[in-house]
Scaffold this motif. Structure first.
Motif, PDB file in Angstrom:
ATOM      1  N   ASN A  81       0.822  -1.216   0.000  1.00 15.10           N
ATOM      2  CA  ASN A  81       0.000   0.000   0.000  1.00 15.10           C
ATOM      3  C   ASN A  81       0.853   1.262   0.000  1.00 15.10           C
ATOM      4  N   TRP A  82       1.960   1.262   0.729  1.00 15.12           N
ATOM      5  CA  TRP A  82       2.807   2.455   0.818  1.00 15.12           C
ATOM      6  C   TRP A  82       3.619   2.694  -0.447  1.00 15.12           C
ATOM      7  N   VAL A 147      -4.699  -2.598  -1.536  1.00 18.47           N
ATOM      8  CA  VAL A 147      -5.116  -1.662  -2.573  1.00 18.47           C
ATOM      9  C   VAL A 147      -4.687  -2.107  -3.965  1.00 18.47           C
TER      10      VAL A 147
END
Length: 335
Positions: A81-82, A147
């Protein structure tokens, strides 16, 4: 008998090739829904085999392996996600992070013994779960979505996850077999059986146990990442749920601790029980416990112990030719 023992690694290698071919071909013939069930089965089997490795091969009793299931899953989700990277490409980070965490806590928990060591890992799991539940940047109690998979085709995600889960299952069987017959595996067995004797023959007991704990915990973390990647969401209440430990204990105890075949049998029985009785609530848990107790009373070595004793077979045991067998071979050769 000696010839069979000498040929066994070759036969196991052939079986591994066949099993790998079946895993590779499966997505072409199995529906996506069935494939997701197989992913869960493979992942749960990997959880159980990871605990079986620690308890039956390393001699470390842990009641908190859900710690590494959660750590592996959160590491993968956060990293993907990051950074926006494909989670399938960075999946090995889950192993590295979980193994690194195990290495970090080892100097502290190894000061404890037996039940105290087992409970200490469970306490650490609860601390980590509580920490994550109170941090918004970690998703708090609501958890985190994966995500990157939103932009991928569901069939691609399912197939890729299946291959990773299948690889975990293959490693759980064939990787553990080859590890158990290696020099490291024999050192782990020696430390498990008698620390004083192992130390007397030159084995570094602490570092051997340390390596086993780090390897087993890292593998559990990797399996945790694969499992939660298949459901696209992770939250602390589920990832660090002590019920994961209950499932592992049931599978390994009912199948046979310290065997490779035992958790295979235990996993099959667990999913059959779940399919038949999952809708019964507390009765389901009671029946799991009753089945485990019944097996322990009949055969402390599990169902595979019964099969092995009755039929005299040992498919994937780490047994090597004994001194008597080796002596007999030399005698036949000389004659």
């Amino acid at each position: 008998m000696t010839r069979l023992l000498l040929k066994r690694p070759t036969l196991v290698a052939a079986a591994a090739v066949v099993a790998a071919a079946l895993v590779i071909a499966t997505p072409w013939f199995v529906a996506e829904g069935d494939m997701r069930l197989m992913i869960e089965i493979f992942a749960v089997f990997a959880f159980a085999q990871g605990w079986n490795f620690l308890a039956g091969y390393v001699g470390i009793m842990s009641f908190g392996q859900q710690l590494f299931i959660g750590l592996g899953a959160y590491c993968l989700f956060l990293a993907s996600n990051w950074t926006g990277l494909n989670p399938f490409l960075i999946l090995p980070l889950a192993f590295v992070f979980s193994a690194g965490f195990a290495a970090m806590i080892s100097p502290f928990i190894f000061r404890l013994r037996d039940a105290y060591l087992a409970i200490s890992i469970w306490v650490i799991a609860e601390i980590v779960r509580s920490f994550i539940s109170q941090r918004d940047w970690l998703g708090s109690v609501s958890g985190l979505p994966l995500v990157a998979t939103r932009e991928m085709a569901r069939s691609v995600v399912a197939t890729s996850t299946f291959y990773y889960a299948g690889a975990l299952a293959l490693i759980s069987v064939f990787g553990l077999y080859y590890l158990s017959i290696s020099r490291l595996g024999l050192a782990l067995a020696a430390v498990r059986d008698n620390e004083e004797t192992a130390s007397a023959i030159g084995i570094n007991v602490w570092w051997t146990r340390f390596f086993g704990f780090v390897l087993g915990s890292g593998f559990t973390g990797l399996a945790g990442a694969v499992y939660y990647m298949s459901v696209f969401h992770v939250e602390p209440g589920g990832a660090f749920d002590p019920n994961w430990m209950v499932i592992m204990l049931f599978i390994v105890i009912i199948g046979g601790v310290g065997t490779i075949e035992g958790p295979i049998i235990g996993t099959a029985i667990y999913f059959l029980f779940r399919a038949w009785f999952a809708g019964t609530g507390n009765l389901y848990l009671m029946m799991l416990g009753a089945a485990a107790v019944l097996v322990m009373l009949i055969s402390p070595s599990g169902i595979w112990g019964i099969v092995k004793s009755k039929l005299g077979i040992d498919l994937l045991g780490a047994r090597r030719a004994s001194g008597l067998e080796a002596s007999s071979k030399k005698t036949r050769t000389a004659s």
